[in-house]
Write a protein that holds these residues in place. Structure first.
Motif, mmCIF file in Angstrom:
data_model
loop_
_atom_site.group_PDB
_atom_site.id
_atom_site.type_symbol
_atom_site.label_atom_id
_atom_site.label_comp_id
_atom_site.label_asym_id
_atom_site.label_seq_id
_atom_site.Cartn_x
_atom_site.Cartn_y
_atom_site.Cartn_z
ATOM 1 N N ALA A 32 0.828 -1.207 0.000
ATOM 2 C CA ALA A 32 0.000 0.000 0.000
ATOM 3 C C ALA A 32 0.864 1.259 0.000
ATOM 4 N N LYS A 33 2.016 1.192 0.665
ATOM 5 C CA LYS A 33 2.943 2.330 0.700
ATOM 6 C C LYS A 33 4.353 1.811 0.585
ATOM 7 N N TRP A 34 5.139 2.476 -0.245
ATOM 8 C CA TRP A 34 6.551 2.107 -0.419
ATOM 9 C C TRP A 34 7.405 3.320 -0.079
ATOM 10 N N ASP A 35 8.239 3.141 0.958
ATOM 11 C CA ASP A 35 9.141 4.225 1.324
ATOM 12 C C ASP A 35 10.522 3.640 1.581
ATOM 13 N N LEU A 36 11.414 4.463 2.125
ATOM 14 C CA LEU A 36 12.786 4.008 2.339
ATOM 15 C C LEU A 36 12.853 2.847 3.322
ATOM 16 N N ASN A 37 11.972 2.818 4.303
ATOM 17 C CA ASN A 37 11.959 1.697 5.256
ATOM 18 C C ASN A 37 11.577 0.397 4.563
ATOM 19 N N THR A 38 10.602 0.464 3.648
ATOM 20 C CA THR A 38 10.217 -0.735 2.892
ATOM 21 C C THR A 38 11.405 -1.245 2.098
ATOM 22 N N PHE A 39 12.107 -0.306 1.423
ATOM 23 C CA PHE A 39 13.277 -0.685 0.628
ATOM 24 C C PHE A 39 14.352 -1.313 1.520
ATOM 25 N N THR A 40 14.624 -0.692 2.668
ATOM 26 C CA THR A 40 15.674 -1.189 3.563
ATOM 27 C C THR A 40 15.336 -2.583 4.089
ATOM 28 N N ASN A 41 14.085 -2.799 4.490
ATOM 29 C CA ASN A 41 13.683 -4.096 5.039
ATOM 30 C C ASN A 41 13.768 -5.205 4.003
ATOM 31 N N ALA A 42 13.516 -4.869 2.731
ATOM 32 C CA ALA A 42 13.555 -5.895 1.682
ATOM 33 C C ALA A 42 14.971 -6.186 1.220
ATOM 34 N N THR A 43 15.918 -5.265 1.514
ATOM 35 C CA THR A 43 17.304 -5.419 1.065
ATOM 36 C C THR A 43 18.061 -6.370 1.991
ATOM 37 N N HIS A 44 18.968 -7.122 1.404
ATOM 38 C CA HIS A 44 19.805 -8.034 2.183
ATOM 39 C C HIS A 44 20.563 -7.237 3.260
ATOM 40 N N PRO A 45 20.618 -7.750 4.496
ATOM 41 C CA PRO A 45 21.271 -6.997 5.579
ATOM 42 C C PRO A 45 22.679 -6.529 5.244
ATOM 43 N N ASP A 46 23.441 -7.372 4.502
ATOM 44 C CA ASP A 46 24.822 -7.003 4.195
ATOM 45 C C ASP A 46 24.908 -5.885 3.163
ATOM 46 N N ASP A 47 23.804 -5.599 2.436
ATOM 47 C CA ASP A 47 23.831 -4.588 1.390
ATOM 48 C C ASP A 47 23.104 -3.302 1.792
ATOM 49 N N ARG A 48 22.494 -3.286 2.974
ATOM 50 C CA ARG A 48 21.672 -2.129 3.346
ATOM 51 C C ARG A 48 22.486 -0.845 3.473
ATOM 52 N N GLN A 49 23.592 -0.924 4.206
ATOM 53 C CA GLN A 49 24.397 0.269 4.424
ATOM 54 C C GLN A 49 24.950 0.792 3.110
ATOM 55 N N PHE A 50 25.470 -0.138 2.284
ATOM 56 C CA PHE A 50 26.043 0.240 0.992
ATOM 57 C C PHE A 50 24.985 0.894 0.100
ATOM 58 N N SER A 51 23.799 0.258 0.014
ATOM 59 C CA SER A 51 22.740 0.792 -0.845
ATOM 60 C C SER A 51 22.291 2.165 -0.363
ATOM 61 N N ASN A 52 22.092 2.287 0.942
ATOM 62 C CA ASN A 52 21.643 3.574 1.492
ATOM 63 C C ASN A 52 22.694 4.663 1.275
ATOM 64 N N ASP A 53 23.986 4.298 1.430
ATOM 65 C CA ASP A 53 25.054 5.283 1.221
ATOM 66 C C ASP A 53 25.056 5.788 -0.219
ATOM 67 N N MET A 54 24.857 4.872 -1.182
ATOM 68 C CA MET A 54 24.851 5.258 -2.591
ATOM 69 C C MET A 54 23.724 6.256 -2.875
ATOM 70 N N ILE A 55 22.544 5.973 -2.308
ATOM 71 C CA ILE A 55 21.391 6.844 -2.548
ATOM 72 C C ILE A 55 21.592 8.187 -1.858
ATOM 73 N N GLN A 56 22.003 8.146 -0.584
ATOM 74 C CA GLN A 56 22.165 9.387 0.178
ATOM 75 C C GLN A 56 23.260 10.270 -0.403
ATOM 76 N N LYS A 57 24.309 9.642 -0.938
ATOM 77 C CA LYS A 57 25.385 10.422 -1.561
ATOM 78 C C LYS A 57 24.855 11.177 -2.772
ATOM 79 N N SER A 58 23.984 10.531 -3.540
ATOM 80 C CA SER A 58 23.459 11.163 -4.747
ATOM 81 C C SER A 58 22.513 12.310 -4.419
#
Length: 715
Positions: free
Chosen positions: A578-604
């Motif tokens: 029903a709603k997709w936000d950054l928390n939804t994305f983070t929870n679905a992402t593999h734990p080992d890739d969460r920090q890396f993925s978030n850093d890439m997005i936040q840097k941009s």
């Protein structure tokens, strides 16, 4: 006084900019006394126009702005303009009204006047959403002076042109005032913009239009406000946004083609044609290097002359090999703005001149290991330097071409490896046994002992019948004698291990001498499981490529919400959320890739961060399976601090590609282990009979090192 009256009658001071404008407009003398104001201006003060004209500028300005006003007066004296800046006016009832204003000086018959525009910030902030958007555009126009503004009378004569408007029209504003639009821009007749102007005048309705204007080679958005006196038009250059939108659609189409595994030339051709459609004067080209990475092997350039493409085939790369050969040699972009004068083209200048090519910008296509796969180039028929748009196109084309080329080469390498393994397995299996003519074991290798579960001493006391299923023993009366007579034997036999478990084995046997034969037994259990798994994997791969499951999305960081295609959530293994936000994305992402993925997005999205990003990451489905996704994102809007507010992108499932790469590594490792550990002599030969490699058993058999065996060859 006469000067003032003449000014009021002038077309430059027409009622269009006065009575119709939602912005407060005022004309005053240099001493601050008001000569004329529009209704919007009077409304700011809670007064009638007649009441307002009895005041001076200083009557409505609080004393606390005295220093600020001095700065603005200084700006008027030095530049003829002031603002934009914010202050407050004194309302009729005494409260202060926040306003944003700007203005300029103009002269009429030697007398100077101040022309001001004033916006009520309070009303803008409190308006409904539609009005906010409208006022935001107006505010941006005056804050950044990046949008143009022009006013026409009913005959389409210019009555006002803003400074930014003059820049965008490529004419000084003073050169246009009083002149007719149709005479100054005859090429505009019949364009969507010109038709919209006429329609707005005829229907007296506001029109907002966005279209491409060919004479300027740009996209514009026009907001057209008619009145009985003429038109007021705000216009902005939206070329960059349209380019981003077209780029996103094009990239999605290219990725879909790559996922369906069409031929490499077809994939690269779509990239070249896509770039040419986004940059009309460009002639694009992709060159692929030979296996030695030192010569041009193949080119994809549908709009370069065939003779030119043929001349480049086989050409070496080097430090002075035109744009492409030099870019491949240096492993860095090479920008040649004029082929006629650049020394890099000394050896190719005549070739380029013969086909009318004057500039060429080339960028190497480099894989993850740092190896050059080829080059992407943009040619032009006149000397030319790249701009920001060109660099964006080059980066995207190079990235997509790299994906297509690497995927194709991974597929070819995997197929080649599997063929080699299959051929080796046909000659030698895991368990190797030497057996007497009476079917008693004489020797066995370590894998052969492991298959049956016996030690060598135990096995040497046994016969073949002791390790076969009872229903197989009868075959021993027929098959071994036939094999000893010289007929090769290849068949499946069911074996029994020491612990009583059974396994199917493929037996390849041949006569060694009059007293013994060699049997190579391969456990088929794992192969049958792998075959079933491969069939299932191939079916999944087929379905995924047929569906070409690519999702697109747009994320708003202000509202923390996302709009997305219907298949987006499926790529994360989820039902529609029903709603997709950054928390939804983070929870679905593999734990080992969460920090890396978030850093890439936040840097941009950080202030002044890169507008584009791309990375691979893993997601964990609800059933705990892990899938790989590739995301390409682009910041399309930023706030006044440079922080990204809206990001668009596409998402593609690359799980199968990752699995293929892993299978390739595993198959090559299996091939290496089998070759090195096999007791059989194994030679890998080319079609012409030359020997490419030999295993340790072959070296031992021929009593020669591998290098000597390869040098001597089959002879």
């Amino acid at each position: 006084m006469n000067t003032q009256n003449e000014l009021l009658k002038s077309e430059a001071y027409n009622r269009l900019l006065f009575n119709s404008s939602p912005i407060g407009l005022a004309l005053c003398k240099m001493d601050g006394s008001l000569i004329d104001v529009n209704p919007a201006y009077a409304n700011l003060l809670g007064r009638t126009i007649e009441e307002t004209l009895k005041l001076s500028y200083w009557d409505i300005t609080p004393k606390k702005y005295e220093d600020q006003e001095k700065q603005q007066i200084k700006s008027l004296d030095e530049t003829g303009r002031y603002g934009p800046y914010e202050k407050e006016y004194i309302h009729k009832d005494g409260h202060l009204v926040p306003v944003r204003l700007q203005g300029s000086i103009f002269e009429q018959e030697g007398e100077r006047f101040i022309w001001s525009s004033v916006e009520d910030i309070t009303e803008r902030k409190s308006a409904d959403e539609k009005e906010k958007e409208y006022l935001r555009r107006i505010t941006n126009i005056f804050e950044r002076i990046s949008d143009g503004f022009v006013a026409f009378d009913s005959q389409m004569n210019y009555t006002y042109v803003s400074a930014r408007g003059g820049e965008m029209l490529e004419r000084p504003p003073q050169d246009l005032i009083g002149k007719n639009y149709w005479k100054e821009y005859p090429e505009a007749k019949g364009t969507p913009f010109a038709n919209a102007y006429l329609r707005a005048l005829e229907t007296q309705t506001t029109i907002i239009i966005e279209d491409y204007y060919a004479p300027f080679n740009r996209w514009f958005e026009n907001r057209i406000y008619p009145s009985k006196d003429g038109l007021a038009i705000f216009f902005s250059d939206v070329t960059e946004r349209k380019l981003s939108e077209h780029l996103l659609v094009w990239e999605k189409q290219v990725l879909e083609r790559i996922s369906t595994r069409v031929a490499l030339d077809e994939e690269l051709n779509s990239i070249v044609l896509g770039i040419e459609s986004l940059s009309k004067e460009t002639i694009a080209s992709i060159l692929l290097l030979d296996i030695d990475s030192k010569h041009v092997h193949h080119s994809v350039a549908p709009h370069l002359p065939g003779a030119y493409n043929q001349a480049l085939k086989g050409a070496p790369i080097g430090p002075r090999a035109g744009s492409c050969g030099t870019a491949a040699y240096r492993k860095e972009p090479v920008i040649v703005t004029d082929i006629e004068t650049d020394p890099l083209w000394d050896d190719y200048r005549e070739l380029a001149r013969a086909h009318g090519l004057r500039s060429c910008w080339s960028t190497p296509i480099i894989n993850q290991e740092g190896n050059v796969l080829g080059t992407f180039a943009m040619y032009y028929r006149e000397p030319r330097s790249p701009v920001e748009k060109d660099f964006r196109l080059i980066e995207r084309a190079t990235h997509l071409a790299g994906i297509a080329i690497e995927r194709k080469r991974s597929e070819e390498a995997l197929i080649s490896s599997e063929v080699r393994i299959r051929n080796i397995f046909e000659q030698a299996n895991d368990g190797i046994y030497i057996i007497s003519a009476e079917n008693r074991y004489l020797d066995a290798n370590a894998r052969g002992l492991e298959l049956l579960g016996y030690t060598l001493d135990e096995l040497l006391q046994m016969s073949v019948a002791d390790v076969l299923a009872t229903y197989e023993v009868e075959r021993l009366k027929v098959e071994p004698p036939r094999m000893m007579s010289g007929i090769p034997h290849l068949a499946e036999w069911d074996h029994v291990r020491k612990d009583g478990s059974t396994f199917p084995g493929e037996v390849s046997a041949r006569r060694l001498d009059d007293h013994s034969y060699l049997a190579i037994v391969r456990d088929l259990t794992e192969r049958r499981r792998i075959e079933a798994a491969m069939r299932a994997s191939e079916e999944r791969l087929r379905l995924s490529t047929e569906l070409a499951n690519v999702a697109v999305w747009e994320y708003n960081f202000i509202t923390n919400s996302m709009s997305r295609s219907k298949n987006h959530d499926q790529l994360y293994g989820l039902e529609w959320q029903a709603k997709w936000d950054l928390n939804t994305f983070t929870n679905a992402t593999h734990p080992d890739d969460r920090q890396f993925s978030n850093d890439m997005i936040q840097k941009s999205v950080a202030a002044n961060g890169p507008d584009e990003y791309q990375f691979d990451f893993r997601v964990v489905y609800p059933d705990q399976t892990i899938h790989w996704l590739n995301v390409v994102g682009e910041v399309v809007e930023r706030d006044s601090e440079g922080k990204g507010t809206i990001v668009r992108g596409c998402l593609i499932d690359i799980t199968e590609r990752k699995r293929a790469e892993e299978e390739l590594r595993e198959s090559e490792e299996r091939y290496r282990l089998i070759q090195e550990n096999s007791m059989d002599a194994i030679l890998l030969t080319a079609p012409d009979g030359s020997i490419l490699s030999s295993n340790p058993a072959a070296c031992e058999m021929f009593q020669r090192p591998e290098e000597e065996i390869c040098r001597i060859g089959r002879n």
